[in-house]
Design a protein around this motif. Structure first.
Motif, PDB file in Angstrom:
ATOM      1  N   HIS B 291       0.804  -1.220   0.000  1.00  0.00           N
ATOM      2  CA  HIS B 291       0.000   0.000   0.000  1.00  0.00           C
ATOM      3  C   HIS B 291       0.834   1.266   0.000  1.00  0.00           C
ATOM      4  N   VAL B 292       0.138   2.331  -0.212  1.00  0.00           N
ATOM      5  CA  VAL B 292       0.775   3.632  -0.411  1.00  0.00           C
ATOM      6  C   VAL B 292       0.132   4.607   0.551  1.00  0.00           C
ATOM      7  N   GLU B 293       0.943   5.118   1.460  1.00  0.00           N
ATOM      8  CA  GLU B 293       0.426   6.064   2.438  1.00  0.00           C
ATOM      9  C   GLU B 293       0.728   7.489   1.978  1.00  0.00           C
ATOM     10  N   VAL B 294      -0.300   8.298   1.945  1.00  0.00           N
ATOM     11  CA  VAL B 294      -0.126   9.672   1.465  1.00  0.00           C
ATOM     12  C   VAL B 294      -0.608  10.648   2.538  1.00  0.00           C
ATOM     13  N   VAL B 295      -0.150  11.866   2.391  1.00  0.00           N
ATOM     14  CA  VAL B 295      -0.585  12.952   3.274  1.00  0.00           C
ATOM     15  C   VAL B 295      -1.291  13.984   2.407  1.00  0.00           C
ATOM     16  N   LEU B 296      -2.445  14.424   2.879  1.00  0.00           N
ATOM     17  CA  LEU B 296      -3.187  15.447   2.142  1.00  0.00           C
ATOM     18  C   LEU B 296      -3.300  16.710   2.976  1.00  0.00           C
ATOM     19  N   GLY B 297      -3.348  17.861   2.314  1.00  0.00           N
ATOM     20  CA  GLY B 297      -3.709  19.100   2.987  1.00  0.00           C
ATOM     21  C   GLY B 297      -2.540  19.930   3.478  1.00  0.00           C
ATOM     22  N   ARG B 298      -1.329  19.421   3.301  1.00  0.00           N
ATOM     23  CA  ARG B 298      -0.167  20.226   3.687  1.00  0.00           C
ATOM     24  C   ARG B 298       0.370  20.888   2.441  1.00  0.00           C
ATOM     25  N   ARG B 299       0.115  22.164   2.284  1.00  0.00           N
ATOM     26  CA  ARG B 299       0.510  22.851   1.054  1.00  0.00           C
ATOM     27  C   ARG B 299       2.006  23.140   1.056  1.00  0.00           C
ATOM     28  N   ALA B 300       2.684  22.641   0.017  1.00  0.00           N
ATOM     29  CA  ALA B 300       4.138  22.810  -0.061  1.00  0.00           C
ATOM     30  C   ALA B 300       4.576  22.609  -1.498  1.00  0.00           C
ATOM     31  N   PRO B 301       5.738  23.112  -1.874  1.00  0.00           N
ATOM     32  CA  PRO B 301       6.233  22.780  -3.207  1.00  0.00           C
ATOM     33  C   PRO B 301       6.489  21.281  -3.283  1.00  0.00           C
ATOM     34  N   LEU B 302       6.376  20.739  -4.482  1.00  0.00           N
ATOM     35  CA  LEU B 302       6.659  19.323  -4.685  1.00  0.00           C
ATOM     36  C   LEU B 302       8.113  19.044  -4.336  1.00  0.00           C
ATOM     37  N   VAL B 303       8.326  18.043  -3.478  1.00  0.00           N
ATOM     38  CA  VAL B 303       9.698  17.607  -3.187  1.00  0.00           C
ATOM     39  C   VAL B 303      10.049  16.539  -4.195  1.00  0.00           C
ATOM     40  N   LYS B 304      11.019  16.834  -5.069  1.00  0.00           N
ATOM     41  CA  LYS B 304      11.366  15.880  -6.124  1.00  0.00           C
ATOM     42  C   LYS B 304      12.603  15.083  -5.730  1.00  0.00           C
ATOM     43  N   MET B 305      12.479  13.765  -5.835  1.00  0.00           N
ATOM     44  CA  MET B 305      13.638  12.890  -5.642  1.00  0.00           C
ATOM     45  C   MET B 305      14.557  12.958  -6.849  1.00  0.00           C
ATOM     46  N   PHE B 306      13.894  13.122  -8.012  1.00  0.00           N
ATOM     47  CA  PHE B 306      14.646  13.077  -9.274  1.00  0.00           C
ATOM     48  C   PHE B 306      14.771  14.506  -9.786  1.00  0.00           C
ATOM     49  N   GLN B 307      15.986  14.916 -10.045  1.00  0.00           N
ATOM     50  CA  GLN B 307      16.244  16.324 -10.352  1.00  0.00           C
ATOM     51  C   GLN B 307      15.946  16.622 -11.814  1.00  0.00           C
ATOM     52  N   SER B 308      14.686  16.521 -12.171  1.00  0.00           N
ATOM     53  CA  SER B 308      14.314  16.845 -13.552  1.00  0.00           C
ATOM     54  C   SER B 308      13.331  18.010 -13.547  1.00  0.00           C
ATOM     55  N   TRP B 309      13.209  18.638 -14.692  1.00  0.00           N
ATOM     56  CA  TRP B 309      12.296  19.767 -14.847  1.00  0.00           C
ATOM     57  C   TRP B 309      10.876  19.339 -14.534  1.00  0.00           C
ATOM     58  N   SER B 310      10.113  20.230 -13.913  1.00  0.00           N
ATOM     59  CA  SER B 310       8.707  19.940 -13.639  1.00  0.00           C
ATOM     60  C   SER B 310       7.852  21.125 -14.034  1.00  0.00           C
ATOM     61  N   PRO B 311       6.713  20.882 -14.649  1.00  0.00           N
ATOM     62  CA  PRO B 311       5.814  21.995 -14.988  1.00  0.00           C
ATOM     63  C   PRO B 311       5.261  22.660 -13.737  1.00  0.00           C
ATOM     64  N   LEU B 312       5.383  22.000 -12.590  1.00  0.00           N
ATOM     65  CA  LEU B 312       4.874  22.592 -11.353  1.00  0.00           C
ATOM     66  C   LEU B 312       5.752  23.742 -10.881  1.00  0.00           C
ATOM     67  N   GLY B 313       7.042  23.707 -11.264  1.00  0.00           N
ATOM     68  CA  GLY B 313       7.937  24.774 -10.817  1.00  0.00           C
ATOM     69  C   GLY B 313       7.857  24.927  -9.313  1.00  0.00           C
ATOM     70  N   ARG B 314       7.612  26.152  -8.846  1.00  0.00           N
ATOM     71  CA  ARG B 314       7.541  26.386  -7.401  1.00  0.00           C
ATOM     72  C   ARG B 314       6.107  26.429  -6.887  1.00  0.00           C
ATOM     73  N   SER B 315       5.162  26.056  -7.757  1.00  0.00           N
ATOM     74  CA  SER B 315       3.776  26.135  -7.269  1.00  0.00           C
ATOM     75  C   SER B 315       3.522  25.031  -6.242  1.00  0.00           C
ATOM     76  N   LEU B 316       2.534  25.295  -5.383  1.00  0.00           N
ATOM     77  CA  LEU B 316       2.313  24.425  -4.228  1.00  0.00           C
ATOM     78  C   LEU B 316       1.354  23.285  -4.557  1.00  0.00           C
ATOM     79  N   VAL B 317       1.619  22.140  -3.985  1.00  0.00           N
ATOM     80  CA  VAL B 317       0.667  21.033  -4.061  1.00  0.00           C
ATOM     81  C   VAL B 317       0.218  20.685  -2.652  1.00  0.00           C
ATOM     82  N   SER B 318      -0.904  19.983  -2.553  1.00  0.00           N
ATOM     83  CA  SER B 318      -1.483  19.676  -1.237  1.00  0.00           C
ATOM     84  C   SER B 318      -1.496  18.188  -0.967  1.00  0.00           C
TER      85      SER B 318
END
Ligand code: ZN
Ligand code: ZN
Ligand code: ZN
Ligand code: ZN
Ligand code: ZN
Ligand code: ZN
Ligand code: ZN
Ligand code: ZN
Lengths: 349, 349
Positions: B291-318
């Motif tokens: 299974h996959v445990e996730v957290v919802l509702g904590r607004r923060a920039p995406l933490v990327k393990m892989f250092q590749s370009w993302s269309p999210l840039g610095r925008s926040l995800v929850s």
């Protein structure tokens, strides 16, 4: 079978029932005060086609609503030489315009492959399929993947569909696969597609390639009907002739009869595809005491009643129309048309 | 339901079963000695996808025969972090190359919409439909009238078909019409298609227009699955990043979870489209204690393990992945991947 061999010469005669052009193109069909429709019926009867099913798309004018249907009808009413049936042409935004009365006055719904080189949006086509009366045919000249879309919609709506002017071996394949799976699909090829190619006439993309033409001949048992279609008109325009409503009509039977004398077709192949199947597909009323007498085997240039350009030029054909009789009355005999317009509108018949 | 609200903060956690990416794109899939496939499985497991169904088309290399399948398998064997399934890609001339053994080793047959911008000839597609084992899925990324052709063939052959990367409202319409008539068709949309548009990213024709995206959201009940697909890779290339096998994988669940916090999706919508339906459509073996445990509702920039370009840039995800557990073992926890490649080839499972 009423074929006879003329004892004094090598030619023979044959009598067909009244033939049907399942895709007649009339350039000024719904243009106000155009005489094209009348001229088309004159050419039709002179060529052995006692019934013309009119493609409701023309040269910049189409039958798409009440007004255009009325215009087309008024262009010919009382002056038609052959029987004719009119259909409605689908567009992106005319499904709501087709009320029950209008549908009752049309033979079929024509779904053009493309209008101004754009396919009709699928949602609009689906709406037409849903609203068109189930007992009335749907036809299309769609090709390639546009054709696949329509066959899918026909399959999903459990509707019969007739595909006109098949040119391509892939399209024949799609249709034969569909037939094999009991989809109610029928098709015709334009007669010009059997005898002329885009290799012979450059800038004629409406003709098949030689390869596709070969495939059409091989798959003739998949072809339910022959038609005149719009390619003769387009070819005449390309040739600088301007295009006439008689284009390709006079050439049709002589080309097919020549193929009979060459052993490529049987007379029954012609009867099946220019009478039996068209009558069945379009539910046409039978024309009693109506037949077309032809002569085969006398090689001569095509004698044209209508002075328009022909791709045949001076090349010889081995078949000609001798006489056309409708309801016991000879309307055409040896190049002379009786000026008696007895054709009727059979759109609702 | 195992969601809990953290008493000390406004965020909550939720546990999904192991998720499935039904369309994973691996750029160097069948390129000799490429590490892309391994990297793709690393990204996959870190993002909560414990199973990846690989698109057998890649960056100039595709799985089209025995040799390319072997190369792809050898690129990952023993080094995969998530379970993976490989499929064969149809081409115009490879139907005879697929012997029974090869077919048995593939999860599905992929019929690419176009190869070098040309559709596969219909006769070749029909041959593939006839020879592909009935119990194995057929998938396609065809659009528009290419899609209609394939749906027609599927209907004629009475075959199930899965359509990946649906982008267009007309395609959704075709699919929903087909479903309504009991054609066995399922579909997925790429997650990027739900969150990014071609208006936002010029030169991204692989993304929907804003209008089509709105329609996709409205028709979500017609969408059986979500996928990562190839659009994140293509978008990264367009952005000048070069494209990595992890493109879009890490973004997938955070984007969907953010939509949950905004009330646009339910957690069940995600479970249905990233687990239940994929398992059913592809006949996947169940992964016990995964299974996959996730957290919802904590607004923060995406933490990327892989250092590749993302269309999210610095925008926040929850939303974020907290932990990924496979067969009772924690493989990923708070940004750290256990270097233990336990993934298996489930192509024949
Ligand atoms: Zn005879
Ligand atoms: Zn008759
Ligand atoms: Zn007679
Ligand atoms: Zn005579
Ligand atoms: Zn929950
Ligand atoms: Zn599961
Ligand atoms: Zn747990
Ligand atoms: Zn944590």
């Amino acid at each position: 079978d009423v074929s006879t061999i003329d004892s004094k010469s090598s030619h023979r005669t044959h009598t067909f029932p009244g033939l049907v052009n399942v895709a007649a193109f009339v350039p000024g069909l719904a243009a106000s005060n155009s005489s094209d429709f009348i001229d088309a019926t004159r050419a039709s009867i002179s060529a052995g086609f006692t019934t013309s099913i009119i493609i409701p798309q023309a040269q910049g004018n189409a039958v798409v609503d009440r007004a255009t249907l009325e215009t087309a009808k008024s262009n010919v009413v009382g002056s038609a030489y052959c029987n004719y049936a009119l259909s409605l042409s689908a567009s992106a935004d005319n499904v709501q315009l087709f009320d029950d009365e209008l549908k009752a006055e049309a033979k079929a719904l024509f779904i053009p492959s493309r209008i101004a080189n754009k396919p009709i949006p699928l949602s609009a086509v689906a709406a037409h399929f849903s609203s068109w009366p189930t007992e009335k045919p749907i036809l299309t000249d769609a090709k390639g993947s546009d054709l696949a879309s329509l066959l899918l919609l026909a399959s999903l709506h459990n509707r019969t569909i007739h595909v006109t002017d098949v040119q391509n071996v892939d399209d024949v394949l799609l249709i034969s696969l569909s037939k094999a799976k009991n989809l109610k699909v029928t098709c015709d090829v334009s007669i010009y597609s059997l005898f002329f190619t885009r290799e012979q006439f450059s800038s004629a993309p409406f003709l098949p390639s030689q390869e596709d033409q070969n495939a059409l001949w091989k798959k003739l048992d998949m072809i339910d009907a022959f038609s005149v279609g719009s390619s003769p008109y387009k070819l005449a325009v390309e040739a600088g002739d301007g295009g006439s409503p008689s284009a390709g009509v006079e050439e049709a039977l002589p080309l097919l009869l020549t193929a009979v004398t060459e052993g490529r077709l049987s007379l029954q192949d012609i009867t099946t595809r220019l009478h039996d199947n068209p009558v069945q597909i379009f539910g046409l009323p039978d024309q009693a005491q109506t037949h077309v007498e032809v002569v085969l085997g006398r090689r001569a240039p095509l004698v044209k009643m209508f002075q328009s350009w022909s791709p045949l030029g001076r090349s010889l054909v081995s078949g000609a129309i001798h006489r056309v009789i409708v309801h016991g009355q000879t309307l055409f005999l040896d190049g002379t048309l009786l000026e008696l317009p007895t054709g009727k509108d059979i759109s609702s018949a």
